[in-house]
Motif scaffolding. Structure first.
Motif, mmCIF file in Angstrom:
data_model
loop_
_atom_site.group_PDB
_atom_site.id
_atom_site.type_symbol
_atom_site.label_atom_id
_atom_site.label_comp_id
_atom_site.label_asym_id
_atom_site.label_seq_id
_atom_site.Cartn_x
_atom_site.Cartn_y
_atom_site.Cartn_z
ATOM 1 N N GLY A 110 0.820 -1.217 0.000
ATOM 2 C CA GLY A 110 0.000 0.000 0.000
ATOM 3 C C GLY A 110 0.847 1.257 0.000
ATOM 4 O O GLY A 110 0.562 2.219 -0.709
ATOM 5 N N GLY A 111 1.917 1.270 0.799
ATOM 6 C CA GLY A 111 2.796 2.441 0.841
ATOM 7 C C GLY A 111 3.521 2.648 -0.467
ATOM 8 O O GLY A 111 3.691 3.782 -0.939
ATOM 9 N N ALA A 112 3.964 1.546 -1.096
ATOM 10 C CA ALA A 112 4.664 1.651 -2.374
ATOM 11 C C ALA A 112 3.733 2.167 -3.470
ATOM 12 O O ALA A 112 4.107 3.028 -4.277
ATOM 13 C CB ALA A 112 5.245 0.302 -2.770
ATOM 14 N N SER A 126 3.095 5.927 -2.856
ATOM 15 C CA SER A 126 4.207 6.803 -3.242
ATOM 16 C C SER A 126 4.369 6.859 -4.758
ATOM 17 O O SER A 126 4.640 7.920 -5.326
ATOM 18 C CB SER A 126 5.505 6.338 -2.581
ATOM 19 N N LEU A 127 4.172 5.718 -5.442
ATOM 20 C CA LEU A 127 4.251 5.706 -6.902
ATOM 21 C C LEU A 127 3.144 6.568 -7.501
ATOM 22 O O LEU A 127 3.379 7.348 -8.427
ATOM 23 C CB LEU A 127 4.142 4.268 -7.432
ATOM 24 N N SER A 128 1.946 6.458 -6.940
ATOM 25 C CA SER A 128 0.825 7.247 -7.442
ATOM 26 C C SER A 128 1.073 8.740 -7.263
ATOM 27 O O SER A 128 0.801 9.538 -8.170
ATOM 28 C CB SER A 128 -0.445 6.836 -6.714
ATOM 29 N N SER A 156 1.380 11.412 -10.372
ATOM 30 C CA SER A 156 0.444 12.536 -10.487
ATOM 31 C C SER A 156 1.158 13.876 -10.376
ATOM 32 O O SER A 156 0.807 14.825 -11.068
ATOM 33 C CB SER A 156 -0.656 12.428 -9.436
ATOM 34 N N SER A 157 2.191 13.958 -9.526
ATOM 35 C CA SER A 157 2.916 15.228 -9.452
ATOM 36 C C SER A 157 3.729 15.467 -10.724
ATOM 37 O O SER A 157 3.884 16.601 -11.163
ATOM 38 C CB SER A 157 3.830 15.257 -8.228
ATOM 39 N N GLY A 158 4.237 14.405 -11.351
ATOM 40 C CA GLY A 158 4.938 14.563 -12.627
ATOM 41 C C GLY A 158 4.015 15.069 -13.720
ATOM 42 O O GLY A 158 4.377 15.946 -14.500
ATOM 43 N N ILE A 159 2.818 14.533 -13.770
ATOM 44 C CA ILE A 159 1.844 14.984 -14.774
ATOM 45 C C ILE A 159 1.460 16.435 -14.498
ATOM 46 O O ILE A 159 1.389 17.262 -15.406
ATOM 47 C CB ILE A 159 0.604 14.074 -14.766
ATOM 48 N N ARG A 160 1.222 16.763 -13.225
ATOM 49 C CA ARG A 160 0.843 18.121 -12.854
ATOM 50 C C ARG A 160 1.948 19.112 -13.227
ATOM 51 O O ARG A 160 1.694 20.182 -13.770
ATOM 52 C CB ARG A 160 0.561 18.185 -11.356
ATOM 53 N N ASN A 161 3.201 18.752 -12.972
ATOM 54 C CA ASN A 161 4.309 19.640 -13.300
ATOM 55 C C ASN A 161 4.510 19.781 -14.802
ATOM 56 O O ASN A 161 4.909 20.833 -15.283
ATOM 57 C CB ASN A 161 5.597 19.145 -12.643
#
Length: 173
Positions: A90-92, A95-97, A101-106
């Motif tokens: 769940g943690g992995a 963190s991947l999600s 999502s932050s890469g797409i947002r940036n």
């Protein structure tokens, strides 16, 4: 801190509306089936539609009575417990999600946002050197001389019409 509700739960109004729609719909439907009137098909369809609309009230009643313990709600509002968010699959995945999502947002921020086609065209036109947009575009229309037709001898003659010279100005809108 658990509240006691009657046998119908929290949404008794939705329950009674669903029951009323079912009774009215079934009554209208059965009238259309068993009463000899010329508009029986209208009654059958109307009854079926009213019964179908009662499903909305049944869904409201059911979803309004779903009870979720506060411990399960913590995860939905971002209050993750320390032991759950620490590791494991769940943690992995979390963190991947967040990384994706932050890469797409940036990438949207870097590229100037997902603008419309018009703004993209304006940006590309502004980048090309020497490109100017004029206010009007003139279009000239010219008449052409009739060409020799290769008609069969059995074909009737075609009347020739001379068209005057015209010029038309248009502007891009």
């Amino acid at each position: 801190m658990e509240a006691q509700y009657g046998g119908l739960g929290r949404c008794a109004c939705s329950f009674w509306l669903a029951v009323a729609f079912d009774i009215v719909g079934l009554t209208v439907l059965l009238l259309g089936v068993f009463v000899s009137v010329f508009f029986y098909d209208l009654l059958i369809y109307a009854g079926a539609i009213v019964i179908f609309l009662s499903l909305i009230w049944w869904v409201f009643w059911y979803s309004g009575n779903i009870e979720v313990p506060p411990a399960e709600l913590e995860d939905d509002v971002g209050l993750l417990k320390k032991k759950r968010s620490a590791g494991g699959i769940g943690g992995a995945v979390r963190s991947l999600s967040s990384r994706v999502s932050s890469g797409i947002r940036n990438s949207f921020r870097r590229n100037g946002g997902g603008g419309t086609l018009g703004s993209r065209a304006q940006r590309s036109a502004a980048r090309t050197p020497g490109s100017q947009r004029t206010g009007q575009v003139s279009v000239a229309m010219e008449t052409m001389a009739p060409q020799e037709s290769t008609l069969h001898p059995a074909d009737p003659p075609v009347a020739e019409v001379a068209m005057p010279h015209t010029a038309m100005e248009t502007s891009p809108t």
